[in-house]
Design a protein around this motif. Structure first.
Motif, PDB file in Angstrom:
ATOM      1  N   LYS A  95       6.706   6.351   8.539  1.00 13.34           N
ATOM      2  CA  LYS A  95       5.608   7.318   8.425  1.00 13.34           C
ATOM      3  C   LYS A  95       6.142   8.682   8.824  1.00 13.34           C
ATOM      4  O   LYS A  95       6.573   8.880   9.957  1.00 13.34           O
ATOM      5  CB  LYS A  95       4.451   6.930   9.337  1.00 13.34           C
ATOM      6  CG  LYS A  95       3.557   5.852   8.775  1.00 13.34           C
ATOM      7  CD  LYS A  95       2.281   5.747   9.612  1.00 13.34           C
ATOM      8  CE  LYS A  95       1.361   4.668   9.087  1.00 13.34           C
ATOM      9  NZ  LYS A  95       0.115   4.591   9.881  1.00 13.34           N
ATOM     10  N   LEU A  96       6.083   9.634   7.897  1.00 13.56           N
ATOM     11  CA  LEU A  96       6.614  10.962   8.140  1.00 13.56           C
ATOM     12  C   LEU A  96       5.511  11.977   7.890  1.00 13.56           C
ATOM     13  O   LEU A  96       4.641  11.736   7.054  1.00 13.56           O
ATOM     14  CB  LEU A  96       7.779  11.240   7.181  1.00 13.56           C
ATOM     15  CG  LEU A  96       8.850  10.163   7.094  1.00 13.56           C
ATOM     16  CD1 LEU A  96       9.836  10.502   5.984  1.00 13.56           C
ATOM     17  CD2 LEU A  96       9.582  10.024   8.428  1.00 13.56           C
TER      18      LEU A  96
ATOM     19  N   GLY B 182       2.105  14.301   4.583  1.00  9.47           N
ATOM     20  CA  GLY B 182       3.326  13.533   4.822  1.00  9.47           C
ATOM     21  C   GLY B 182       3.601  12.535   3.727  1.00  9.47           C
ATOM     22  O   GLY B 182       2.950  12.549   2.671  1.00  9.47           O
ATOM     23  N   VAL B 183       4.589  11.709   3.951  1.00  4.57           N
ATOM     24  CA  VAL B 183       4.951  10.658   2.991  1.00  4.57           C
ATOM     25  C   VAL B 183       5.340   9.394   3.756  1.00  4.57           C
ATOM     26  O   VAL B 183       5.580   9.425   4.963  1.00  4.57           O
ATOM     27  CB  VAL B 183       6.143  11.076   2.085  1.00  4.57           C
ATOM     28  CG1 VAL B 183       5.761  12.214   1.155  1.00  4.57           C
ATOM     29  CG2 VAL B 183       7.359  11.468   2.919  1.00  4.57           C
ATOM     30  N   PHE B 184       5.392   8.289   3.042  1.00  2.00           N
ATOM     31  CA  PHE B 184       6.028   7.084   3.542  1.00  2.00           C
ATOM     32  C   PHE B 184       7.465   7.064   3.014  1.00  2.00           C
ATOM     33  O   PHE B 184       7.675   7.128   1.801  1.00  2.00           O
ATOM     34  CB  PHE B 184       5.331   5.818   3.016  1.00  2.00           C
ATOM     35  CG  PHE B 184       3.986   5.558   3.597  1.00  2.00           C
ATOM     36  CD1 PHE B 184       3.862   4.941   4.837  1.00  2.00           C
ATOM     37  CD2 PHE B 184       2.841   5.897   2.914  1.00  2.00           C
ATOM     38  CE1 PHE B 184       2.614   4.679   5.371  1.00  2.00           C
ATOM     39  CE2 PHE B 184       1.582   5.636   3.448  1.00  2.00           C
ATOM     40  CZ  PHE B 184       1.468   5.030   4.677  1.00  2.00           C
TER      41      PHE B 184
ATOM     42  N   GLU C 272       0.873   0.600   4.035  1.00  6.02           N
ATOM     43  CA  GLU C 272      -0.421   0.468   4.693  1.00  6.02           C
ATOM     44  C   GLU C 272      -1.580   0.253   3.741  1.00  6.02           C
ATOM     45  O   GLU C 272      -2.603   0.929   3.822  1.00  6.02           O
ATOM     46  CB  GLU C 272      -0.666   1.707   5.583  1.00  6.02           C
ATOM     47  CG  GLU C 272      -1.736   1.449   6.637  1.00  6.02           C
ATOM     48  CD  GLU C 272      -1.787   2.534   7.707  1.00  6.02           C
ATOM     49  OE1 GLU C 272      -0.855   2.579   8.528  1.00  6.02           O
ATOM     50  OE2 GLU C 272      -2.731   3.312   7.718  1.00  6.02           O
TER      51      GLU C 272
ATOM     52  N   ASP D 280     -10.075  10.300   9.634  1.00  4.13           N
ATOM     53  CA  ASP D 280      -9.106   9.224   9.790  1.00  4.13           C
ATOM     54  C   ASP D 280      -8.643   8.722   8.422  1.00  4.13           C
ATOM     55  O   ASP D 280      -9.445   8.550   7.508  1.00  4.13           O
ATOM     56  CB  ASP D 280      -9.727   8.081  10.594  1.00  4.13           C
ATOM     57  CG  ASP D 280      -8.680   7.075  11.031  1.00  4.13           C
ATOM     58  OD1 ASP D 280      -8.123   7.252  12.126  1.00  4.13           O
ATOM     59  OD2 ASP D 280      -8.392   6.131  10.267  1.00  4.13           O
ATOM     60  N   LYS D 281      -7.334   8.499   8.312  1.00  3.28           N
ATOM     61  CA  LYS D 281      -6.763   8.160   7.000  1.00  3.28           C
ATOM     62  C   LYS D 281      -7.168   6.767   6.517  1.00  3.28           C
ATOM     63  O   LYS D 281      -6.960   6.424   5.376  1.00  3.28           O
ATOM     64  CB  LYS D 281      -5.233   8.292   7.054  1.00  3.28           C
ATOM     65  CG  LYS D 281      -4.780   9.746   7.071  1.00  3.28           C
ATOM     66  CD  LYS D 281      -3.282   9.886   6.974  1.00  3.28           C
ATOM     67  CE  LYS D 281      -2.604   9.807   8.311  1.00  3.28           C
ATOM     68  NZ  LYS D 281      -2.967  10.860   9.266  1.00  3.28           N
TER      69      LYS D 281
ATOM     70  N   ASN E 165     -10.262   5.603   6.561  1.00 12.35           N
ATOM     71  CA  ASN E 165     -11.657   5.577   6.112  1.00 12.35           C
ATOM     72  C   ASN E 165     -11.744   5.340   4.614  1.00 12.35           C
ATOM     73  O   ASN E 165     -10.795   5.545   3.875  1.00 12.35           O
ATOM     74  CB  ASN E 165     -12.348   6.908   6.441  1.00 12.35           C
ATOM     75  CG  ASN E 165     -12.431   7.138   7.938  1.00 12.35           C
ATOM     76  OD1 ASN E 165     -12.155   6.237   8.719  1.00 12.35           O
ATOM     77  ND2 ASN E 165     -12.779   8.355   8.317  1.00 12.35           N
TER      78      ASN E 165
ATOM     79  N   THR F  47       1.485  13.782  -0.951  1.00 15.20           N
ATOM     80  CA  THR F  47       1.694  14.087   0.462  1.00 15.20           C
ATOM     81  C   THR F  47       0.381  14.188   1.245  1.00 15.20           C
ATOM     82  O   THR F  47       0.414  14.229   2.476  1.00 15.20           O
ATOM     83  CB  THR F  47       2.459  15.424   0.624  1.00 15.20           C
ATOM     84  OG1 THR F  47       1.773  16.426  -0.127  1.00 15.20           O
ATOM     85  CG2 THR F  47       3.890  15.303   0.138  1.00 15.20           C
TER      86      THR F  47
ATOM     87  N   ARG G  56      -0.418  11.175   3.404  1.00 18.72           N
ATOM     88  CA  ARG G  56       0.766  10.377   3.010  1.00 18.72           C
ATOM     89  C   ARG G  56       0.626   9.727   1.645  1.00 18.72           C
ATOM     90  O   ARG G  56       1.250   8.712   1.367  1.00 18.72           O
ATOM     91  CB  ARG G  56       1.088   9.306   4.035  1.00 18.72           C
ATOM     92  CG  ARG G  56       1.557   9.866   5.364  1.00 18.72           C
ATOM     93  CD  ARG G  56       2.226   8.824   6.212  1.00 18.72           C
ATOM     94  NE  ARG G  56       2.231   9.251   7.600  1.00 18.72           N
ATOM     95  CZ  ARG G  56       1.296   8.894   8.479  1.00 18.72           C
ATOM     96  NH1 ARG G  56       0.313   8.100   8.114  1.00 18.72           N
ATOM     97  NH2 ARG G  56       1.378   9.328   9.709  1.00 18.72           N
TER      98      ARG G  56
END
Lengths: 342, 342
Positions: free
Chosen positions: A125-126, A138-140, A214, A302-303, A305, B100, B103
């Protein structure tokens, strides 16, 4: 990806030899430049150093631009390598910059904090914060290597060590009932870190391997993080009262254990054992009724949701965890009240 | 990923039904808002519109921040969908923002220009310009769908259509000698676009499928692009004399065909046929001796270089292409001279 737990003097030269990069950039912050880079410098061939200010408040696009510009100025090409020497901020942001520079160059995580050794460096996780939202962009992307040297833990302030320990506790609560039973009788001073880090990394790696991006199972790693992140974000916006990640997550785990209890997923005994240990190690984050609304508002971002509804990972008996559990705003408010009043 | 060449009235509702997103954002620029969005609007359920200024000069982080902020403000979650309605800039940047945001959320390319239909929308190269360097920051990420509707080509100015045609020519030169022999006897006005787009997309997809992240074979798609991009970048920095991507690539293909000829990879007849057709369709980019040094400097930032050495994809006989060929600065200078003087 390969994770190695060993002195860097062994693992790093071997990795560099295998990787054979056209250029090496070491990313550090003010702290790791002073405390960690001296231990690494002599292990590396010719390399450049990119130095950024320390701390979560610098984990944003502006700092990424500094990093990208440094790589560009040095004409680092696609066969270059970035070594992220530091905690979660360095790893997340340096990894994101490497994964996006020229559409991606190699990078390795050299985590120097307990938190980043057992959590951030493993799993790909970045990202960076955006408009005050944690890891919003970000990206995985799995790193080319994670090189963990437990010796770095000796350079940490005790409060940083304790912060990272929250993720160790979390890994036991969600995936290893026996280890949880053992761990909760230990003081922080009694821990054998090399063994503990290895155990924690193994749990995380096993989960991530089954679900890298995820879509499902990996969400269990977010136990304590829905309300924990919201508390952490809330404190980011406050001028005083710095709160470390693990301190916020410890609070989040108590709140979410309470929600699990109320949903009949854990017994009152398990709730009590959990909160007793977490309060003993971390104390209580000073929250009042006035903090509840902003904290609840942050949970909306929250990601995990879906369509505006908060979904949590909740422990489901000792050493087990369920995910995608819808949780109402009133249930979260009740959990905040429980945490404050208990 | 699936690429569909069909009227959007057929392909888009079907895709939305399969995808079942929690929210839909349509990204447009000033041009596609006016010319293309009206054709799409009625095909979609409830959605938000994100509108950005048109043009390569806006393909930067600042515009990404606008897009990320719009998604954030609308509370788009991980199950949201971004539809990129436009040319290469919209597709590259909208794809990067979707890949992005939290993510990575789903996105589909709805390319409206010939260039983006036959090139940018296929293959998952996403990104933005940085410090004047084209696509310097980005990721590889295949879209969830590419929905190509040839009807959009009727909305294009002739010069835009001609620009995209350069990639069609490139695909024939590197991978289909028969199609090249057929194509080079056609005027732009004679082309049947539905067939031509399908042919070009098939070539690109076959190459990308074998090497998604450009470790090897995919590099052949860069024929004409090392010097072509350098010429294009050079013109970005000049206040006047706008140069379209395909116009720069057409020039780059002539220069690089000359380098291939000098290396004995193609015959003089093949070089002549190539440059004759390209000059006939595109004319000559006005370059002088003074432009050579800045153009050569730009080639140093090419993403295919290794350790400061320029490496090119060069045609290697009709319908074939080799890659990773080291090319000296003097050979590139000679090619520039050949282009200018020929």
């Amino acid at each position: 990806m390969s994770t190695t737990i060993a002195p860097l003097a062994e693992s790093l030269p071997l990795f560099i030899e295998q990787q054979h990069p056209s250029a090496i950039a070491v990313l550090v912050d003010n702290h790791t430049a002073r405390h960690c880079y001296p231990l690494v410098k002599s292990l590396l061939p010719k390399h450049m150093l990119i130095r950024i200010p320390a701390g979560e408040t610098h984990k944003h696009l502006g700092t990424c631009e500094t990093i990208w510009a440094a790589l560009t100025k040095a004409n680092v090409d696609r066969h270059g390598l970035v070594l992220n020497l530091g905690g979660g901020v360095i790893g997340d942001m340096g990894g994101f910059c490497a994964a996006t520079y020229k559409r991606g160059i190699a990078f390795a995580q050299l985590p120097t904090t307990l938190l980043s050794q057992v959590d951030a460096s493993v799993g790909g996780k970045l990202g960076i914060d955006f408009q005050g939202l944690k890891n919003h962009i970000g990206v995985f992307q799995l790193p080319d290597a994670v090189l963990i040297d437990p010796a770095f833990l000796q350079t940490l302030p005790p409060r940083e060590l304790r912060s990272g320990f929250a993720e160790v506790i979390k890994h036991c609560l969600i995936a290893d009932a026996n280890e949880w039973d053992r761990l909760r009788h230990y003081d922080l001073d009694d821990i054998d870190w090399a063994t503990t880090v290895a155990h924690s990394v193994t749990i995380k790696e096993q989960v991530v391997a089954q679900d890298p991006t995820e879509k499902g199972l990996r969400k269990i790693l977010n136990f304590g993080h829905t309300l924990g992140h919201a508390v952490e974000t809330h404190f980011l916006h406050r001028p005083k009262g710095r709160l470390l990640h693990g301190e916020a997550i410890a609070a989040g785990m108590i709140m979410e254990a309470y929600i699990a209890f109320r949903k009949g997923m854990i017994t009152d005994l398990h709730l009590e054992a959990t909160e007793e240990y977490l309060f003993a190690v971390y104390g209580r984050v000073p929250l009042t009724e006035r903090d509840f609304d902003p904290i609840l508002a942050h949970t909306l971002q929250d990601k995990k949701n879906r369509a505006g509804q908060v979904r949590m990972a909740l422990i489901d008996g000792p050493g087990r965890c369920a995910y995608d559990i819808p949780v109402s705003k009133s249930a979260m408010r009740e959990a905040l009240e429980y945490y404050v009043g208990n």
